[in-house]
Each structure stands twice: as structure tokens, then as C-alpha cells.
Design a protein around this motif. Structure first.
Motif, PDB file in Angstrom:
ATOM      1  N   ARG A  28       0.832  -1.062  -0.006  1.00 17.48           N
ATOM      2  CA  ARG A  28       0.029   0.017   0.042  1.00 17.48           C
ATOM      3  C   ARG A  28       0.782   1.405   0.002  1.00 17.48           C
ATOM      4  O   ARG A  28       0.486   2.205  -0.657  1.00 17.48           O
ATOM      5  CB  ARG A  28      -0.861  -0.042   1.263  1.00 17.48           C
ATOM      6  N   LEU A  29       2.010   1.107   0.909  1.00 17.49           N
ATOM      7  CA  LEU A  29       2.901   2.209   0.899  1.00 17.49           C
ATOM      8  C   LEU A  29       3.870   2.443  -0.460  1.00 17.49           C
ATOM      9  O   LEU A  29       4.300   3.567  -0.510  1.00 17.49           O
ATOM     10  CB  LEU A  29       3.709   2.235   1.931  1.00 17.49           C
ATOM     11  N   GLY A  30       3.890   1.501  -1.018  1.00 20.86           N
ATOM     12  CA  GLY A  30       4.599   1.525  -2.330  1.00 20.86           C
ATOM     13  C   GLY A  30       6.103   1.316  -1.958  1.00 20.86           C
ATOM     14  O   GLY A  30       7.077   1.761  -2.824  1.00 20.86           O
ATOM     15  N   ALA A  31       6.628   0.891  -0.811  1.00 22.11           N
ATOM     16  CA  ALA A  31       7.927   0.833  -0.283  1.00 22.11           C
ATOM     17  C   ALA A  31       8.090  -0.079   0.877  1.00 22.11           C
ATOM     18  O   ALA A  31       6.980  -0.371   1.643  1.00 22.11           O
ATOM     19  CB  ALA A  31       8.470   2.433   0.063  1.00 22.11           C
ATOM     20  N   GLY A  32       9.337  -0.515   0.888  1.00 21.68           N
ATOM     21  CA  GLY A  32       9.768  -1.194   2.106  1.00 21.68           C
ATOM     22  C   GLY A  32      10.213  -2.618   1.938  1.00 21.68           C
ATOM     23  O   GLY A  32       9.857  -3.340   1.031  1.00 21.68           O
ATOM     24  N   GLU A  33      10.917  -3.299   2.812  1.00 21.34           N
ATOM     25  CA  GLU A  33      11.406  -4.455   2.892  1.00 21.34           C
ATOM     26  C   GLU A  33      10.985  -5.055   4.472  1.00 21.34           C
ATOM     27  O   GLU A  33      10.964  -4.197   5.409  1.00 21.34           O
ATOM     28  CB  GLU A  33      12.822  -4.665   2.822  1.00 21.34           C
ATOM     29  N   VAL A  34      10.708  -6.303   4.535  1.00 24.67           N
ATOM     30  CA  VAL A  34      10.975  -6.783   5.976  1.00 24.67           C
ATOM     31  C   VAL A  34      11.648  -7.855   6.184  1.00 24.67           C
ATOM     32  O   VAL A  34      11.797  -8.635   5.242  1.00 24.67           O
ATOM     33  CB  VAL A  34       9.334  -7.251   6.451  1.00 24.67           C
ATOM     34  N   LYS A  35      12.393  -7.877   7.219  1.00 29.54           N
ATOM     35  CA  LYS A  35      13.377  -8.852   7.285  1.00 29.54           C
ATOM     36  C   LYS A  35      13.207  -9.500   8.887  1.00 29.54           C
ATOM     37  O   LYS A  35      12.660  -8.779   9.903  1.00 29.54           O
ATOM     38  CB  LYS A  35      14.822  -8.449   7.238  1.00 29.54           C
ATOM     39  N   ARG A  36      13.760 -10.421   9.287  1.00 29.80           N
ATOM     40  CA  ARG A  36      13.828 -10.802  10.723  1.00 29.80           C
ATOM     41  C   ARG A  36      15.336 -11.657  11.208  1.00 29.80           C
ATOM     42  O   ARG A  36      15.872 -11.999  10.279  1.00 29.80           O
ATOM     43  CB  ARG A  36      12.920 -11.765  10.996  1.00 29.80           C
ATOM     44  N   ARG A  37      15.436 -11.435  12.042  1.00 32.28           N
ATOM     45  CA  ARG A  37      16.680 -12.341  12.651  1.00 32.28           C
ATOM     46  C   ARG A  37      16.647 -13.866  12.481  1.00 32.28           C
ATOM     47  O   ARG A  37      15.489 -14.174  12.628  1.00 32.28           O
ATOM     48  CB  ARG A  37      16.931 -12.034  14.494  1.00 32.28           C
ATOM     49  N   PRO A  38      17.499 -14.374  12.406  1.00 26.83           N
ATOM     50  CA  PRO A  38      17.406 -15.876  11.887  1.00 26.83           C
ATOM     51  C   PRO A  38      17.040 -16.633  13.142  1.00 26.83           C
ATOM     52  O   PRO A  38      16.238 -17.791  12.923  1.00 26.83           O
ATOM     53  CB  PRO A  38      18.669 -16.490  11.274  1.00 26.83           C
ATOM     54  N   GLN A  39      17.285 -16.379  14.198  1.00 23.81           N
ATOM     55  CA  GLN A  39      17.102 -17.205  15.379  1.00 23.81           C
ATOM     56  C   GLN A  39      15.814 -16.517  16.336  1.00 23.81           C
ATOM     57  O   GLN A  39      15.958 -15.354  16.357  1.00 23.81           O
ATOM     58  CB  GLN A  39      18.051 -17.412  16.280  1.00 23.81           C
ATOM     59  N   ALA A  40      15.086 -17.369  16.901  1.00 28.50           N
ATOM     60  CA  ALA A  40      13.964 -16.666  17.890  1.00 28.50           C
ATOM     61  C   ALA A  40      14.570 -16.825  19.127  1.00 28.50           C
ATOM     62  O   ALA A  40      15.431 -17.771  19.599  1.00 28.50           O
ATOM     63  CB  ALA A  40      12.723 -17.319  17.661  1.00 28.50           C
ATOM     64  N   LYS A  41      14.234 -15.973  20.104  1.00 27.72           N
ATOM     65  CA  LYS A  41      14.845 -16.110  21.512  1.00 27.72           C
ATOM     66  C   LYS A  41      13.612 -16.149  22.687  1.00 27.72           C
ATOM     67  O   LYS A  41      12.762 -14.909  22.383  1.00 27.72           O
ATOM     68  CB  LYS A  41      15.837 -14.930  21.926  1.00 27.72           C
ATOM     69  N   ASP A  42      13.507 -17.118  23.305  1.00 27.27           N
ATOM     70  CA  ASP A  42      12.306 -17.030  24.350  1.00 27.27           C
ATOM     71  C   ASP A  42      10.851 -16.756  23.710  1.00 27.27           C
ATOM     72  O   ASP A  42      10.049 -16.200  24.072  1.00 27.27           O
ATOM     73  CB  ASP A  42      12.537 -15.946  25.326  1.00 27.27           C
ATOM     74  N   GLY A  43      10.806 -17.448  22.561  1.00 25.35           N
ATOM     75  CA  GLY A  43       9.466 -17.390  21.856  1.00 25.35           C
ATOM     76  C   GLY A  43       9.108 -16.233  20.997  1.00 25.35           C
ATOM     77  O   GLY A  43       8.239 -15.862  20.595  1.00 25.35           O
ATOM     78  N   LEU A  44      10.198 -15.180  20.949  1.00 26.19           N
ATOM     79  CA  LEU A  44      10.196 -13.923  20.441  1.00 26.19           C
ATOM     80  C   LEU A  44      11.109 -14.106  19.097  1.00 26.19           C
ATOM     81  O   LEU A  44      11.986 -14.152  19.276  1.00 26.19           O
ATOM     82  CB  LEU A  44      10.307 -12.786  21.163  1.00 26.19           C
ATOM     83  N   GLN A  45      10.581 -13.396  18.125  1.00 30.46           N
ATOM     84  CA  GLN A  45      11.355 -13.230  16.814  1.00 30.46           C
ATOM     85  C   GLN A  45      11.572 -11.647  16.768  1.00 30.46           C
ATOM     86  O   GLN A  45      10.846 -10.961  17.121  1.00 30.46           O
ATOM     87  CB  GLN A  45      10.436 -13.526  15.807  1.00 30.46           C
ATOM     88  N   THR A  46      12.752 -11.004  16.363  1.00 28.48           N
ATOM     89  CA  THR A  46      13.045  -9.659  16.135  1.00 28.48           C
ATOM     90  C   THR A  46      12.974  -9.549  14.590  1.00 28.48           C
ATOM     91  O   THR A  46      13.395 -10.089  13.752  1.00 28.48           O
ATOM     92  CB  THR A  46      14.309  -9.452  16.502  1.00 28.48           C
ATOM     93  N   TRP A  47      11.794  -8.577  14.285  1.00 27.45           N
ATOM     94  CA  TRP A  47      11.722  -8.163  12.906  1.00 27.45           C
ATOM     95  C   TRP A  47      12.102  -6.880  12.732  1.00 27.45           C
ATOM     96  O   TRP A  47      12.275  -5.974  13.525  1.00 27.45           O
ATOM     97  CB  TRP A  47      10.126  -8.170  12.491  1.00 27.45           C
TER      98      TRP A  47
END
Length: 91
Positions: A28-47
Motif C-alpha cells: 500500500r505504501l509502495g515501499a519497504g522490506e521486512v526482515k527478521r533475525r534468523p533465530q528466535a529467543k524465548d518465543g520471540l522473533q525480532t523483525w
């Protein structure tokens, strides 16, 4: 123009629901990328959302898009925004 880097945490259990919302929002914004760290920690991912070369008013458009996409309920904690600019513009 500035580059925006926005990072936040996502519960493993919410990742599959959040991913298509973020991608639709960026389309919708016509821009952007989304990535994440390869590992999760304590059930949480970092995006990380990346928006290169944003112009005036983009932050308001992004805030509206985040609200409209309903991201807040699927993110664990706040979204953190970092702004970077080209070295030449800092001199």
C-alpha cells in the motif's frame, strides 16, 4: 531523504498472521522490506522493516498504514524507529 529502520518483537505464534499484514501494508505504501533475525529467543522473533529514501510526510503515512493494518495486537511491545541519512548530508 532519510532511511527508516523499524524493529520490534513478534511472538512465534503470531508471525504467520503478521507477515501478510506487513507485506500488504508495505505494498500500500509502495515501499519497504521486512526482515527478521534468523533465530528466535524465548518465543520471540525480532523483525525489521526498512524504508529507504523516505520523503517528507512518510512517517505520518506509515503511522496510518500501521494502524489500518492492525499490527499493534500482533507485536510484542513497541516499534522502535531509527533514522539514518547519507554521510554527505551530515557534514
Amino acid at each position: 531523504m532519510n532511511d527508516l529502520y523499524i524493529y520490534y518483537q513478534v511472538r512465534d505464534s503470531d508471525a504467520a498472521e503478521l507477515a501478510p499484514r506487513v507485506r500488504a501494508m508495505q505494498q500500500r505504501l509502495g515501499a519497504g522490506e521486512v526482515k527478521r533475525r534468523p533465530q528466535a529467543k524465548d518465543g520471540l522473533q525480532t523483525w525489521m522493516e526498512i524504508y529507504p529514501a523516505t520523503g517528507a510526510g512518510f512517517d505520518a503515512a506509515l503511522a496510518d498504514a500501521v494502524r489500518d493494518a492492525g499490527l499493534a495486537g500482533l507485536i510484542a511491545g513497541p516499534r522502535h524507529t531509527e533514522i539514518f541519512t547519507d554521510l554527505e548530508k551530515c557534514a
